[in-house]
Scaffold this motif. Structure first.
Motif, PDB file in Angstrom:
ATOM      1  N   MET A 114      41.470  37.351  52.050  1.00 20.19           N
ATOM      2  CA  MET A 114      40.457  36.382  51.725  1.00 20.19           C
ATOM      3  C   MET A 114      40.998  34.963  51.890  1.00 20.19           C
ATOM      4  O   MET A 114      40.281  34.091  52.346  1.00 20.19           O
ATOM      5  CB  MET A 114      39.979  36.605  50.288  1.00 20.19           C
ATOM      6  CG  MET A 114      38.814  35.753  49.929  1.00 20.19           C
ATOM      7  SD  MET A 114      38.144  36.016  48.299  1.00 20.19           S
ATOM      8  CE  MET A 114      37.879  37.743  48.262  1.00 20.19           C
ATOM      9  N   LEU A 115      42.240  34.778  51.525  1.00 15.55           N
ATOM     10  CA  LEU A 115      42.850  33.460  51.706  1.00 15.55           C
ATOM     11  C   LEU A 115      42.955  33.122  53.188  1.00 15.55           C
ATOM     12  O   LEU A 115      42.793  31.960  53.582  1.00 15.55           O
ATOM     13  CB  LEU A 115      44.224  33.420  51.045  1.00 15.55           C
ATOM     14  CG  LEU A 115      44.916  32.072  50.979  1.00 15.55           C
ATOM     15  CD1 LEU A 115      44.057  31.068  50.225  1.00 15.55           C
ATOM     16  CD2 LEU A 115      46.269  32.194  50.320  1.00 15.55           C
TER      17      LEU A 115
ATOM     18  N   ALA B  15      40.110  33.269  41.580  1.00 12.92           N
ATOM     19  CA  ALA B  15      39.562  34.084  40.497  1.00 12.92           C
ATOM     20  C   ALA B  15      40.130  35.498  40.555  1.00 12.92           C
ATOM     21  O   ALA B  15      40.535  36.063  39.521  1.00 12.92           O
ATOM     22  CB  ALA B  15      38.036  34.110  40.574  1.00 12.92           C
ATOM     23  N   PHE B  16      40.171  36.095  41.735  1.00 15.45           N
ATOM     24  CA  PHE B  16      40.725  37.441  41.870  1.00 15.45           C
ATOM     25  C   PHE B  16      42.211  37.464  41.556  1.00 15.45           C
ATOM     26  O   PHE B  16      42.718  38.434  40.989  1.00 15.45           O
ATOM     27  CB  PHE B  16      40.472  38.005  43.273  1.00 15.45           C
ATOM     28  CG  PHE B  16      39.045  38.394  43.519  1.00 15.45           C
ATOM     29  CD1 PHE B  16      38.272  38.944  42.522  1.00 15.45           C
ATOM     30  CD2 PHE B  16      38.474  38.199  44.768  1.00 15.45           C
ATOM     31  CE1 PHE B  16      36.951  39.307  42.754  1.00 15.45           C
ATOM     32  CE2 PHE B  16      37.172  38.556  45.011  1.00 15.45           C
ATOM     33  CZ  PHE B  16      36.400  39.110  44.001  1.00 15.45           C
ATOM     34  N   LEU B  17      42.919  36.406  41.890  1.00 20.89           N
ATOM     35  CA  LEU B  17      44.343  36.328  41.577  1.00 20.89           C
ATOM     36  C   LEU B  17      44.562  36.319  40.067  1.00 20.89           C
ATOM     37  O   LEU B  17      45.410  37.055  39.542  1.00 20.89           O
ATOM     38  CB  LEU B  17      44.952  35.074  42.202  1.00 20.89           C
ATOM     39  CG  LEU B  17      46.419  34.818  41.867  1.00 20.89           C
ATOM     40  CD1 LEU B  17      47.301  35.880  42.503  1.00 20.89           C
ATOM     41  CD2 LEU B  17      46.822  33.436  42.316  1.00 20.89           C
ATOM     42  N   VAL B  18      43.791  35.509  39.365  1.00 15.28           N
ATOM     43  CA  VAL B  18      43.927  35.435  37.908  1.00 15.28           C
ATOM     44  C   VAL B  18      43.567  36.774  37.271  1.00 15.28           C
ATOM     45  O   VAL B  18      44.262  37.256  36.367  1.00 15.28           O
ATOM     46  CB  VAL B  18      43.055  34.289  37.347  1.00 15.28           C
ATOM     47  CG1 VAL B  18      42.968  34.351  35.830  1.00 15.28           C
ATOM     48  CG2 VAL B  18      43.592  32.953  37.798  1.00 15.28           C
TER      49      VAL B  18
ATOM     50  N   ILE C 113      34.443  27.934  48.765  1.00 11.60           N
ATOM     51  CA  ILE C 113      33.970  29.103  48.014  1.00 11.60           C
ATOM     52  C   ILE C 113      34.959  30.245  48.117  1.00 11.60           C
ATOM     53  O   ILE C 113      35.308  30.879  47.108  1.00 11.60           O
ATOM     54  CB  ILE C 113      32.580  29.536  48.521  1.00 11.60           C
ATOM     55  CG1 ILE C 113      31.542  28.495  48.127  1.00 11.60           C
ATOM     56  CG2 ILE C 113      32.196  30.906  47.965  1.00 11.60           C
ATOM     57  CD1 ILE C 113      30.203  28.681  48.803  1.00 11.60           C
ATOM     58  N   LEU C 114      35.447  30.527  49.311  1.00  7.15           N
ATOM     59  CA  LEU C 114      36.408  31.622  49.493  1.00  7.15           C
ATOM     60  C   LEU C 114      37.711  31.344  48.756  1.00  7.15           C
ATOM     61  O   LEU C 114      38.313  32.258  48.181  1.00  7.15           O
ATOM     62  CB  LEU C 114      36.681  31.845  50.982  1.00  7.15           C
ATOM     63  CG  LEU C 114      35.548  32.472  51.777  1.00  7.15           C
ATOM     64  CD1 LEU C 114      35.912  32.528  53.251  1.00  7.15           C
ATOM     65  CD2 LEU C 114      35.232  33.855  51.265  1.00  7.15           C
ATOM     66  N   PHE C 115      38.150  30.093  48.745  1.00  7.27           N
ATOM     67  CA  PHE C 115      39.384  29.750  48.052  1.00  7.27           C
ATOM     68  C   PHE C 115      39.247  29.980  46.548  1.00  7.27           C
ATOM     69  O   PHE C 115      40.134  30.544  45.907  1.00  7.27           O
ATOM     70  CB  PHE C 115      39.771  28.299  48.334  1.00  7.27           C
ATOM     71  CG  PHE C 115      41.025  27.873  47.632  1.00  7.27           C
ATOM     72  CD1 PHE C 115      42.253  28.350  48.046  1.00  7.27           C
ATOM     73  CD2 PHE C 115      40.973  27.007  46.553  1.00  7.27           C
ATOM     74  CE1 PHE C 115      43.421  27.965  47.397  1.00  7.27           C
ATOM     75  CE2 PHE C 115      42.124  26.621  45.904  1.00  7.27           C
ATOM     76  CZ  PHE C 115      43.359  27.106  46.331  1.00  7.27           C
ATOM     77  N   PHE C 116      38.122  29.555  45.964  1.00  5.95           N
ATOM     78  CA  PHE C 116      37.936  29.746  44.528  1.00  5.95           C
ATOM     79  C   PHE C 116      37.743  31.221  44.179  1.00  5.95           C
ATOM     80  O   PHE C 116      38.180  31.672  43.109  1.00  5.95           O
ATOM     81  CB  PHE C 116      36.791  28.888  44.007  1.00  5.95           C
ATOM     82  CG  PHE C 116      37.164  27.436  43.905  1.00  5.95           C
ATOM     83  CD1 PHE C 116      38.256  27.038  43.149  1.00  5.95           C
ATOM     84  CD2 PHE C 116      36.449  26.463  44.572  1.00  5.95           C
ATOM     85  CE1 PHE C 116      38.626  25.707  43.044  1.00  5.95           C
ATOM     86  CE2 PHE C 116      36.795  25.128  44.478  1.00  5.95           C
ATOM     87  CZ  PHE C 116      37.895  24.750  43.716  1.00  5.95           C
TER      88      PHE C 116
ATOM     89  N   LEU D  30      46.431  39.174  37.831  1.00  7.50           N
ATOM     90  CA  LEU D  30      47.583  38.868  36.986  1.00  7.50           C
ATOM     91  C   LEU D  30      47.353  39.319  35.546  1.00  7.50           C
ATOM     92  O   LEU D  30      48.247  39.890  34.918  1.00  7.50           O
ATOM     93  CB  LEU D  30      47.890  37.376  37.035  1.00  7.50           C
ATOM     94  CG  LEU D  30      48.469  36.854  38.342  1.00  7.50           C
ATOM     95  CD1 LEU D  30      48.604  35.338  38.284  1.00  7.50           C
ATOM     96  CD2 LEU D  30      49.803  37.499  38.638  1.00  7.50           C
ATOM     97  N   ILE D  31      46.172  39.079  35.028  1.00  8.93           N
ATOM     98  CA  ILE D  31      45.853  39.500  33.665  1.00  8.93           C
ATOM     99  C   ILE D  31      45.852  41.015  33.557  1.00  8.93           C
ATOM    100  O   ILE D  31      46.395  41.584  32.603  1.00  8.93           O
ATOM    101  CB  ILE D  31      44.510  38.891  33.211  1.00  8.93           C
ATOM    102  CG1 ILE D  31      44.646  37.381  33.059  1.00  8.93           C
ATOM    103  CG2 ILE D  31      44.036  39.520  31.903  1.00  8.93           C
ATOM    104  CD1 ILE D  31      43.342  36.668  32.814  1.00  8.93           C
ATOM    105  N   ALA D  32      45.272  41.690  34.531  1.00  7.32           N
ATOM    106  CA  ALA D  32      45.262  43.159  34.523  1.00  7.32           C
ATOM    107  C   ALA D  32      46.683  43.697  34.615  1.00  7.32           C
ATOM    108  O   ALA D  32      47.019  44.693  33.961  1.00  7.32           O
ATOM    109  CB  ALA D  32      44.411  43.687  35.673  1.00  7.32           C
ATOM    110  N   GLY D  33      47.535  43.060  35.388  1.00 10.34           N
ATOM    111  CA  GLY D  33      48.928  43.489  35.500  1.00 10.34           C
ATOM    112  C   GLY D  33      49.697  43.303  34.203  1.00 10.34           C
ATOM    113  O   GLY D  33      50.539  44.130  33.849  1.00 10.34           O
TER     114      GLY D  33
END
Length: 55
Positions: free
Chosen positions: A1-2, A40-43, A33-36, A46-49
């Motif tokens: 996506m990035l 969001a998916f990165l955060v 939009i794609l960057f944000f 990380l939280i799920a991990g």
């Protein structure tokens, strides 16, 4: 996506240099939009991990 966000950013820069304002604006908007979404998916990942490693 990035990767797609960077592609749209490059298209926006090239279109802006060549004078295609509408295409440049649309491409920059899509890239933003794609960057944000990527952030969001990165955060979320990380939280799920963090929760997964503690259980």
């Amino acid at each position: 996506m990035l990767y797609y966000a960077l592609v749209f950013l490059v298209v926006a820069i090239i279109a802006g240099v060549l004078g295609f304002g509408g295409i440049a604006g649309a491409s920059a908007g899509i890239a933003q939009i794609l960057f944000f979404l990527f952030l969001a998916f990165l955060v979320i990942s990380l939280i799920a991990g963090l929760f997964r490693s503690r259980v």
